[in-house]
Design a protein around this motif. Structure first.
Motif, mmCIF file in Angstrom:
data_model
loop_
_atom_site.group_PDB
_atom_site.id
_atom_site.type_symbol
_atom_site.label_atom_id
_atom_site.label_comp_id
_atom_site.label_asym_id
_atom_site.label_seq_id
_atom_site.Cartn_x
_atom_site.Cartn_y
_atom_site.Cartn_z
ATOM 1 N N ARG A 141 53.857 45.664 17.118
ATOM 2 C CA ARG A 141 52.536 46.259 17.343
ATOM 3 C C ARG A 141 52.291 46.385 18.841
ATOM 4 O O ARG A 141 52.729 45.521 19.611
ATOM 5 N N SER A 142 51.592 47.446 19.227
ATOM 6 C CA SER A 142 51.305 47.667 20.644
ATOM 7 C C SER A 142 49.868 47.251 20.971
ATOM 8 O O SER A 142 49.180 46.631 20.151
ATOM 9 N N GLN A 143 49.406 47.637 22.146
ATOM 10 C CA GLN A 143 48.084 47.215 22.632
ATOM 11 C C GLN A 143 47.475 48.323 23.473
ATOM 12 O O GLN A 143 48.183 49.002 24.212
ATOM 13 N N GLY A 202 49.700 42.491 27.330
ATOM 14 C CA GLY A 202 50.238 41.558 26.332
ATOM 15 C C GLY A 202 51.462 42.123 25.636
ATOM 16 O O GLY A 202 52.442 41.417 25.373
ATOM 17 N N TYR A 203 51.419 43.409 25.346
ATOM 18 C CA TYR A 203 52.554 44.089 24.695
ATOM 19 C C TYR A 203 53.768 44.069 25.634
ATOM 20 O O TYR A 203 54.878 43.730 25.226
ATOM 21 N N ALA A 204 53.529 44.427 26.903
ATOM 22 C CA ALA A 204 54.640 44.454 27.870
ATOM 23 C C ALA A 204 55.254 43.059 27.996
ATOM 24 O O ALA A 204 56.480 42.912 28.048
ATOM 25 N N ALA A 205 54.400 42.031 28.015
ATOM 26 C CA ALA A 205 54.923 40.666 28.130
ATOM 27 C C ALA A 205 55.797 40.323 26.929
ATOM 28 O O ALA A 205 56.877 39.738 27.077
ATOM 29 N N SER A 206 55.360 40.725 25.732
ATOM 30 C CA SER A 206 56.156 40.386 24.533
ATOM 31 C C SER A 206 57.488 41.129 24.528
ATOM 32 O O SER A 206 58.512 40.597 24.094
ATOM 33 N N GLU A 243 47.817 54.286 16.837
ATOM 34 C CA GLU A 243 46.809 54.038 15.791
ATOM 35 C C GLU A 243 46.754 52.551 15.420
ATOM 36 O O GLU A 243 45.694 51.967 15.229
ATOM 37 N N ASN A 244 47.935 51.926 15.312
ATOM 38 C CA ASN A 244 48.019 50.524 14.871
ATOM 39 C C ASN A 244 47.857 49.525 16.011
ATOM 40 O O ASN A 244 47.804 48.313 15.768
ATOM 41 N N ALA A 245 47.802 50.026 17.249
ATOM 42 C CA ALA A 245 47.753 49.104 18.398
ATOM 43 C C ALA A 245 46.487 48.258 18.357
ATOM 44 O O ALA A 245 45.421 48.733 17.927
ATOM 45 N N LYS A 252 41.249 44.085 15.618
ATOM 46 C CA LYS A 252 40.717 45.452 15.698
ATOM 47 C C LYS A 252 41.797 46.414 16.217
ATOM 48 O O LYS A 252 42.282 46.261 17.335
ATOM 49 N N SER A 253 42.151 47.391 15.374
ATOM 50 C CA SER A 253 43.154 48.383 15.806
ATOM 51 C C SER A 253 42.454 49.579 16.442
ATOM 52 O O SER A 253 41.260 49.791 16.228
ATOM 53 N N VAL A 254 43.223 50.382 17.165
ATOM 54 C CA VAL A 254 42.670 51.602 17.769
ATOM 55 C C VAL A 254 42.120 52.520 16.679
ATOM 56 O O VAL A 254 41.053 53.111 16.793
#
Ligand SMILES: NC(=O)c1ccc[n+]([C@@H]2O[C@H](COP(=O)([O-])OP(=O)(O)OC[C@H]3O[C@@H](n4cnc5c(N)ncnc54)[C@H](O)[C@@H]3O)[C@@H](O)[C@H]2O)c1
Length: 337
Positions: A141-143, A202-206, A243-245, A252-254
């Motif tokens: 999942r992204s952010q 957070g996404y980049a860190a993961s 959409e799922n980020a 809460k997703s986009v």
């Protein structure tokens, strides 16, 4: 005079050569090792037919398309994600578009964050097929949120899903590959695993964590030359990732559906992933321009690269705040889906 004419012609020839190479480079949608493998290496058709492939995150986007291209190649596929109904939809289409039978496709609902279920899921795959040739760590999942606005649990949640969840599945599958002394672990990391991107701290860190983990694991597995650890780093690709980020809160997703058609078509990205798997490439970058060229600059001249990212990043934040997809103003042209 003749010498002068020769020099001018030679200079024009060189200029033309560099212009042609520049135009070709600007059209490239992958790093040079991957483009080389696509032209001169082994084809997925020759290498992956008959393989047993476990795909996590198989219910949409890249994972879904991976299932379709794999079954067309004649690979058996294990489909995993949380929503069983979606997996059954993908399985149905897999049966329609391939000559595979029911027994060649296994649906295993799986939540990557529910670590206690990963062993039994792995056992079920091995019980059914007797082996796992390829694990595709794709689920994630992204952010889309600025760090200052974001709850701490978003950073925990993204680490648990994208990083720990992936490490956990790998931990269960790897002993089996070590026993057989062969296998491929393909992980869909991201270009965001190589450089920073605003709105995705957070996404980049993961994804950076995944890069560090698998780059180290690959070296640990040096005595198993037939176990390949393959990191895939895509740039923007058409899927439901935006959409799922998650936003400033993990739950809460986009949700809003923004135009994705300017991004790399999913089928092109997946074809390049399969070429990477067929050729045991260690790390690949799959991205349209201008992203790809910026990542090259970041590798060779990091300070210049980060200067470019700093400037383009502000535009990304402005796009996000005005309700359009963050990356949209960097696209050179619309792509077909
Ligand atoms: N699309 C892009 O632009 C892009 C770029 C770089 C990397 N990626 C990576 O590609 C992978 C696939 O993403 P996508 O673009 O297809 O997005 P997507 O949202 O369409 O698909 C993500 C998949 O992961 C699954 N998933 C999410 N949370 C899960 C959980 N807790 N347990 C199990 N499965 C879960 C979803 O159900 C879905 O099947 C992700 O790891 C993503 O980070 C995507």
């Amino acid at each position: 005079m003749e010498l002068l004419t020769c020099c001018v012609l030679l200079a024009l020839g060189c200029l033309l050569y560099f212009v042609v190479q520049f135009v070709r480079l600007m059209k490239a949608d992958a790093d040079l090792t991957l483009l080389w493998a696509e032209s001169f290496g082994s084809s997925p058709e020759s290498k992956l037919r008959g393989s047993v492939v476990w795909v996590t995150g198989a219910s949409s986007g890249i994972g879904e398309e991976l299932c379709y291209q794999l079954v067309k190649l004649g690979a058996s596929v294990v489909l995993s994600a949380r929503r069983e109904a979606e997996l059954l939809r993908v399985k149905k289409k897999c049966l329609e578009i391939s000559s595979l039978e029911e027994k060649d496709l296994l649906v295993i609902p799986l939540d990557l964050t529910d670590l206690s279920t990963h062993k039994s899921a792995t056992d079920k795959v091995i019980q059914h097929f007797g082996r796992i040739d390829i694990l595709v760590n794709n689920g994630g999942r992204s952010q889309r949120s600025l760090f200052v606005d974001t709850d701490l649990n978003v950073f925990q949640g993204l680490m648990e899903l994208n990083y720990i969840g992936t490490v956990s599945i790998t931990k269960h599958v790897l002993p089996h590959m070590i026993e057989r002394k062969k296998g491929k672990i393909v992980t869909i990391s991201s270009i965001t695993g190589l450089v920073g991107v605003p709105l995705s701290t957070g996404y980049a860190a993961s994804k950076h964590a995944l890069q560090g983990f698998f780059n180290s694991l690959r070296i640990e597995l040096g005595t198993y030359p037939d176990i390949a650890v393959i990191n895939i780093c895509p740039g923007p690709v058409q899927s439901k990732v935006v959409e799922n980020a998650c936003t400033e809160r993990f739950e809460k997703s986009v949700e809003a559906h923004t135009d994705q058609t300017y991004k790399m078509p999913t089928d092109r990205c997946v074809r390049l992933i399969l070429v990477s798997a067929a050729n045991d490439l260690k790390e690949v970058w799959i991205s349209d321009q201008p992203y790809l060229i910026i990542y090259y600059i970041c590798q060779y001249a990091p300070t210049w690269g980060f200067w470019i990212l700093q400037r383009s990043g502000q535009k990304r934040i402005q796009n996000f705040k005005s309700g359009i997809d963050a990356d949209s103003s960097f696209a050179f042209s619309k792509k077909t889906s």
